[in-house]
Design an enzyme around this catalytic site. Sequence first.
Site, PDB file in Angstrom:
ATOM      1  N   SER A 290       0.814  -1.213   0.000  1.00  0.00           N
ATOM      2  CA  SER A 290       0.000   0.000   0.000  1.00  0.00           C
ATOM      3  C   SER A 290       0.846   1.261   0.000  1.00  0.00           C
ATOM      4  CB  SER A 290      -0.908   0.020   1.241  1.00  0.00           C
ATOM      5  OG  SER A 290      -1.729  -1.111   1.288  1.00  0.00           O
TER       6      SER A 290
ATOM      7  N   GLU B  87      -4.636  -0.040  -8.413  1.00  0.00           N
ATOM      8  CA  GLU B  87      -3.534   0.859  -8.770  1.00  0.00           C
ATOM      9  C   GLU B  87      -2.410   0.017  -9.372  1.00  0.00           C
ATOM     10  OE1 GLU B  87      -3.339   4.774  -5.994  1.00  0.00           O
ATOM     11  OE2 GLU B  87      -2.848   2.903  -4.970  1.00  0.00           O
TER      12      GLU B  87
ATOM     13  N   ASN C  55      -3.412   6.482  -1.265  1.00  0.00           N
ATOM     14  CA  ASN C  55      -3.042   6.562   0.139  1.00  0.00           C
ATOM     15  C   ASN C  55      -2.218   7.805   0.445  1.00  0.00           C
ATOM     16  OD1 ASN C  55      -4.415   4.327   1.041  1.00  0.00           O
ATOM     17  ND2 ASN C  55      -2.697   2.930   0.791  1.00  0.00           N
TER      18      ASN C  55
END
Length: 697
Positions: A406, A439, A477
């Site tokens: 992430s 992504e 993020n």
Amino acid sequence: MTEAIVYERIGDIAVLAAQNPPVNALGIDVRRGLLAGIERAETEGARAVLIYGEGRTYFAGADIREFGKPMEEPGLPDLCNRIEAAKLIVVSALHGTALGGGLEVALSSHYRIAVPGAKMGLPEVHLGIIPGAGGTQRLPRVAGTEAALEMITTGRHVAATEAFDKGVIDRIAEGNPREVGLAYTQELLEQNAPRRPICDMPAPEPVDFDATYERVLARGRGQLSPAIAVRAVQAACEAPSFLDGVRQERELFMKLMQSDQRQGLIHAFFSERAVSKLPELADVTPRDIAAMGVIGGGTMGAGIATAALMAGLSVVLIERDEAASVAARERIEGNLKGALKRGKISQSHFDAILNEALELATNYAALSQVDLVVEAVFEDMDVKRDVFAALDEHCKPGAILASNTSYLDINDIAAATRRPSDVIGLHFFSPAHVMKLLEVVVADQTAPDVVATGFALGKRLKKTSVRSGVCDGFIGNRIMNSYRKAADYMVLDGASPYQIDRVMTGFGFAMGPFAVADLAGLDIGWAARKRRAPTLDPRERVVHFSDMLCEGGDFGQKTGRGFYVYEEGKRGGTPNPQVAEYIERDQRDQGVTPQVFANDEVLRRYMCAMVNEAAKVVGEGIARRPLDVDMVLLFGYGFPRFWGGPLKWADLQGLDSILKDIRRYAKEDAFFWQPAPLLEQLVAEGRSFDDLNKEAR
């Protein structure tokens, strides 16, 4: 060039066949052809007209090439009224999809027949508008007010059987639409069936429209078009005449056409189609993927494996031991049972996936023949580098090695292998078999065909794939980290976390940032903050109340307490009284005097932080286009679709006003509120984020 509408005479029947591939969209040539065909049939003395579509569908809706442009004559409302007023019987034969204007044309016909696989609906609310060619007036007269309200306010597609039950169509028959339509039309002529215009039918029965309006508005979390559609259906019931109802529908339609929400939804519509189309991949062939590996069978790994299995891939899942493998299989089975219950897969497919397509192992050697492997292990660089070193040793040449990290640097992960060109980031969002965003994170040495394969896999898994460069948190993020900081700073300065959550759900988010943090697990953010702590700039403000929660073992929903307290069997949570104590302690320790924040100020600061960081992401090339950011926030973070995304929202507000507010906030905290250079440039040049989208096409 083939005519959009081909006229043919078969006995007493004039046949109007639509030939406007791929979906027989109702563009200007189709509208002119239909009008000319009706007039010719009347002039030549035909007794009936049959309208149907060649190819795979009836009229699937408006022509997207005309979106945002003035409609050339004949407009669809006038065409529908003219079809309905025809002096002969008009029959529509439906197959494929009859959506939006397509269903409105069918409803302006006097009789409707469909093949069993046909679907129909009025999905205009998803574009920020309502049906504008009589759909809100005709559908309630045949289906009833309640059924019409449900169809129109949700935009839901209904199958032929349901449409028949509701009275939307008159018959279902097997066969191709031409043969079915001709047979039905001939039967009507032999029976001397009358013209049956819906406009002559009695007005439908009213319901409590005020209560319905409020309910639909609440369900849409602020989206206007479904609620406005309620008022249009109300006109069908209460207007003095059908034409008065049509006029009221048109007024409401035009009002929505000028709304910001309509602009946001149109932007989302086109951006969703553009986001995965990258010019640099136009001539690049992706690698073949038939077998996929997954490292880690926790919630994320099991979700990724489930998505791959449901897409027809075979999956080898690696866990550390037999007990963990059993737990992973149970998670996947649970996911698949959900799909089975919803009718997404059959029982035989369910059995085949679990017994044939899924393999569980505890040794990396089992990955020797997979074409692509995704690791979904603990978010720690040393752990991930060890995994990739093992993958490099055991995976075949040409296998793609992907990380689901992430935040972490894909370049550092790739450096653990001898094949950095085969390494890519594939950042799924949890639950991975449900969430649509992927992504595709491109490292410095990632090969073009590996990037193309990432997008091809996303398409196969029915994901919306967005290209991202490498930075801490990638697109989504990284931006979330910024607007979450803005929320934390407001709380430290005096706002309530519950006020912020209420403001953001009022804006259109399904959940506010603190409720989201509870759902994701407060320990995740805590770990990220500890990881970043050694490199923090001394000018950065640091809040501690969230850490205090975690230090007490309160991690959100998983522990039953976080910013909210969650009770067994109850939906949602109630504010945790300890949070106020932690905030007050943090304020005392930092010498902060609390202030009062108006709701409008909360929204503005939150959104300005989001826009400012997003502009930095685009300016640095992490996202290639503003629309890439918008799609990430829409599909991964619950941003309200009717605003189009944060950068579309910023365009609608005016970039100069956004920059002005950021500079005002910078007087309080110059480090956090550093204006994005790209934002400053666009304001200075009098341009918008959408201008950048257009330049990138």
